[in-house]
Design a protein around this motif. Sequence first.
Motif, PDB file in Angstrom:
ATOM      1  N   GLU A  44     -31.994  65.325  52.248  1.00  0.00           N
ATOM      2  CA  GLU A  44     -32.031  66.517  53.091  1.00  0.00           C
ATOM      3  C   GLU A  44     -30.720  66.547  53.869  1.00  0.00           C
ATOM      4  O   GLU A  44     -30.377  65.576  54.546  1.00  0.00           O
ATOM      5  N   ILE A  45     -29.977  67.638  53.729  1.00  0.00           N
ATOM      6  CA  ILE A  45     -28.643  67.722  54.335  1.00  0.00           C
ATOM      7  C   ILE A  45     -28.580  68.934  55.260  1.00  0.00           C
ATOM      8  O   ILE A  45     -28.900  70.057  54.836  1.00  0.00           O
ATOM      9  N   ASP A  46     -28.197  68.713  56.510  1.00  0.00           N
ATOM     10  CA  ASP A  46     -27.925  69.812  57.444  1.00  0.00           C
ATOM     11  C   ASP A  46     -26.509  70.284  57.111  1.00  0.00           C
ATOM     12  O   ASP A  46     -25.528  69.774  57.628  1.00  0.00           O
ATOM     13  N   ALA A  47     -26.423  71.254  56.199  1.00  0.00           N
ATOM     14  CA  ALA A  47     -25.154  71.506  55.494  1.00  0.00           C
ATOM     15  C   ALA A  47     -24.239  72.508  56.197  1.00  0.00           C
ATOM     16  O   ALA A  47     -23.025  72.328  56.249  1.00  0.00           O
ATOM     17  N   HIS A  48     -24.808  73.605  56.715  1.00  0.00           N
ATOM     18  CA  HIS A  48     -23.975  74.681  57.252  1.00  0.00           C
ATOM     19  C   HIS A  48     -24.606  75.253  58.519  1.00  0.00           C
ATOM     20  O   HIS A  48     -25.826  75.172  58.718  1.00  0.00           O
ATOM     21  N   VAL A  49     -23.766  75.830  59.351  1.00  0.00           N
ATOM     22  CA  VAL A  49     -24.263  76.553  60.515  1.00  0.00           C
ATOM     23  C   VAL A  49     -24.637  77.958  60.043  1.00  0.00           C
ATOM     24  O   VAL A  49     -23.785  78.696  59.543  1.00  0.00           O
ATOM     25  N   CYS A 101     -31.756  66.509  62.533  1.00  0.00           N
ATOM     26  CA  CYS A 101     -31.163  67.838  62.403  1.00  0.00           C
ATOM     27  C   CYS A 101     -30.338  68.180  63.629  1.00  0.00           C
ATOM     28  O   CYS A 101     -30.603  67.708  64.743  1.00  0.00           O
ATOM     29  N   SER A 102     -29.350  69.030  63.432  1.00  0.00           N
ATOM     30  CA  SER A 102     -28.500  69.449  64.545  1.00  0.00           C
ATOM     31  C   SER A 102     -29.326  70.238  65.559  1.00  0.00           C
ATOM     32  O   SER A 102     -30.343  70.844  65.223  1.00  0.00           O
ATOM     33  N   MET A 103     -28.863  70.232  66.798  1.00  0.00           N
ATOM     34  CA  MET A 103     -29.574  70.965  67.851  1.00  0.00           C
ATOM     35  C   MET A 103     -29.651  72.460  67.558  1.00  0.00           C
ATOM     36  O   MET A 103     -30.694  73.068  67.790  1.00  0.00           O
ATOM     37  N   PRO A 104     -28.570  73.096  67.049  1.00  0.00           N
ATOM     38  CA  PRO A 104     -28.690  74.522  66.736  1.00  0.00           C
ATOM     39  C   PRO A 104     -29.827  74.815  65.749  1.00  0.00           C
ATOM     40  O   PRO A 104     -30.545  75.795  65.892  1.00  0.00           O
TER      41      PRO A 104
END
Length: 1132
Positions: A455-460, A402-405
């Motif tokens: 599982e997709i980290d799709a949007h901020v 997953c992204s850091m944010p």
Amino acid sequence: MSSLSRELVFLILQFLDEEKFKETVHKLEQESGFFFNMKYFEDEVHNGNWDEVEKYLSGFTKVDDNRYSMKIFFEIRKQKYLEALDKHDRSKAVDILVKDLKVFATFNEELFKEITQLLTLENFRENEQLSKYGDTKSARAIMLVELKKLIEANPLFRDKLQFPNLKNSRLRTLINQSLNWQHQLCKNPRPNPDIKTLFVDHTCGQPNGARAPSPANNPLLGSLPKAGGFPNLGAHGPFQPTPAPVPTPLAGWMSNPATVNHPAVSGGAIGLGAPSIPAALKHPRTPPTNATVEYPSGESDHVSKRTRPMGISDEVNLPVNVLPVTFPGHSHGQPFNAPDDLPKTVSRTLNQGSSPMSMDFHPVQQTILLVGTNVGDIGLWEVGSRERLVLKNFKVWDLSVCSMPLQAALVKDPGVSVNRVIWSPDGSLFGVAYSRHIVQIYSYHGNDDVRQHLEIDAHVGGVNDIAFSHPNKQPCVITCGDDKSIKVWDAATGAKQYTFEGHEAPVYSVCPHYKENIQFIFSTALDGKIKAWLYDNLGSRVDYDAPGRWCTTMAYSADGTRLFSCGTSKEGESFIVEWNESEGAVKRTYQGFRKRSLGVVQFDTTKNRFLAAGDDFSIKFWDMDNVQLLTTVDADGGLPASPRIRFNKDGTLLAVSSNENGIKVLANTDGIRLLRTFETLSYDASRTSEAVAKPTINPISAAAAAATSAGLADRGVSVVAIAGMNGDVRNLGDVKPRITEESNDKSKIWKLTEINEPSQCRSLRLPENLRVTKISRLIYTNSGNAVLALASNAIHLLWKWQRSDRNSSGKATASVSPQLWQPPSGILMTNDVSETSPEEAVPCFALSKNDSYVMSASGGKISLFNMMTFKTMTTFMPPPPAATFLAFHPQDNNIIAIGMDDSTIQIYNVRVDEVKSKLKGHSKRITGLAFSHALNVLVSSGADAQLCVWNSDGWEKQKARYLQLPAGRAPAQSDTRVQFHQDQAHFLVVHETQLAIYETTKLDCVKQWVPRESAPISHATFSCDSQLVYASFLDATVCVFSAANLRLRCRINPSAYLPASVSSSNVQPLVIAAHPQEPHQFAMGLSDGGVHVFEPLESEGKWGVPPPVENGSASSVPATPVGASGSDQAQR
């Protein structure tokens, strides 16, 4: 009027129909007198709108024009008179007698006197000729059949019953061509002309600045800020160097082509009694499936007139059942008869444990409900049995990727809500959009078998919506989010395919759709902007403002022809509107919302006719064609201010969120019946509806739940997880355990249901008056109201059930005898036969999706028959080799897979009369073919006991495998049949030595059942819901299995249906067929030429009880796991 002027009227009629100017269409038909719309006439007669009926007729004939016209008007007025008498409205009856019927006294005075005397009777049925008069509805239906015959025989109606076979939107096409021509005359033609009016000739203004890019680079739509009336004028003009579809505006100009066909009949003398026709003829109605017709209203001449043997249509993807679609084209599906058919009865109350935010019913298994909640939980319910199959708490599957944010946000505040849950169109996947960055895609394999897929980290920020789409035949997932973007992902791999940017506010919803072959996506943002995107990187094609200018969702009617949106403003004003797609303008705004909605209103559409929205602590319903509120339901109270709502696919159930974490399921009559079929499982369903404790947001939620419970295996519709039912311990993860004391008690006393007596089930031998030797092939029509058989002497038999007091649905049933149907001409549908005896040939047939046409062969040429007239439309592909199996391509009924007796499979395009591919892989004749539209494959089986899987795009062979024959059995050269499960990923294999379930992609046998000490299997089929397998045996017994694990649950012995005088050693069942809508009904064809229909007793409602499952393993093992020893195999 000149012939061109006459043709212009037809073009205007088509235009009015496509634009849904319903009253104007029929007014023009009547005033011009060019086209008599039989469908409209039928509807008005059925509704008893007698003034409109006569007014419409007056455009074509008068009472005294000829004897046919006189009889037409007499029958209508006589019916009107009898209905008044039946209501005991004497004054009205007298009025009709004097004003309407007296005109006939000059032609037949005795008859008029007899009619007058009916006034003196308490009940006119005392008159002998009227003694069989039933109720109003059936009397109108009987009269209508006679009226149709008279109209078709009346020379004044000649050439007026057939609407010309026009391509879609022909008038618009001509205007497009005109505009192209005008554009060619422009001095400075622009690449993307902006057509603003039709009132004057088009001219392009002077070029202003740099030239726009050539539309050749963008063949679908020009880069217009708005979709205007005629952007990018089409393939007829100078702009399209390559062939392309007519590039309509985004939401499409085109609707379905429309033709109507009618047979010719003769008229008769007028008389007092009922018309001389079979009494119980029903009013033909279109079944709920979209754009299908039970039977065509006559033969379609335009098919046989083509130069090719079977030029079905000039359109590429029109199916064989193309041949007639009733005009007007807006009759898309069987409508509700009245608002009473809306789901308004609270039939189930479920407790989810946290507040439902989004719900969606499974598209195939329509009692499976998916729920997402405000704490990130996912629930899966079997609504019929009130059983929660799955409960999953939110957790990130792999935090490391997953992204850091996102990681930082989850550490700071782990609270996550579900914004949207949705099933894929085939029900094999479901997607979950969360309020934090990610979407999760699960694969669903029936029962409680839910597996992590993507599982997709799709949007901020939040993911506000998710949808499935199928551009370019590739399944994909569409998401939108707080970061103002829309993204498209490959549904198989999760790879990002497109990012659409252009919104200036968070994107709230997406609505993918297609018109013709143009795929596009509507999106809405929180600033009220609606945009539309093609699957390219050229930006948005439209820019509209949504009413409310805040939270808006969009939805099409089920048939894809009408576009609606529902929005709520920041001030709480709510709007539901219908859009005029071609102009991007609001067509109608529905009334009835609370002035200030408390929350964002959700809405849904159903049946191509109704809209529903959750507002003001209730559910509000509208008819799509009426802006006024139709009705309001409070679901017995307890609803939140703006409840979440969702219909199932057929509109029989409506899920509504309620207070205190609840869900209420509302049902109509059909919905209640649907729920009852799932109510009686082998455990106490009532216990599972008890409230559960609210789960915590803990990834280790319910890891201890590791045991299957009674009834679980049988509940499943899919067989992907069947390996787990063979006795291995399954870790159910988050699945709630459901072992109860009662189920354990039942497991001790379970025994196989044996049916030995006729009184133990409902069976019916269908009436015969033709002598046939044996039934070789058998199928129900898709509408479910008829059975079609092909006998070994190459003759087809069709039994049709009629609507009656005892059979109000008109569907096939074992309780009412059908009619062995033949057309008035008395001809039979008889196949071409080769030099050899038809008894030695291998017969085969396939039915078009709308039951209009059957394609069939009995060793000779393949014939195409019209199911209404029984006439042979064409024959093709003479032997050798002879056809032994036929299957329509699921996406294109012009493509047929034909199995041959020389072991090849020919992929034949009917429309162009051409063999596209010849597939070689078998060594003996082809005995089975089945398509999976989800996997894009064709599975074939042969008399060589081999299975092959072929890619249906390029027709390459992907896999092949021989059947696993039982030890000690020599390879049997018998037929091997294949049939896909409803999940489209598994298929049933039927061989005389076994039943088996195979997984398609790996061609693994996941379940096998072998009869050890019994007669060979003659045939088997899935039930319509894939829950059961019906199998017939050569000793005349029939066995019913649970499909999920091939466990025997019921056996019907020959004594239950064969007369005592008939020996089961002389009569064998040869073929078995399942009803398309009733999962517990099947039909069987016998070697003595008989066909039997079977249903369980109404008091039982199902075939036996599934064997219990204890601790994940069967107490006895009637189904053999692959590789198991013979000693494990159960006897029948």
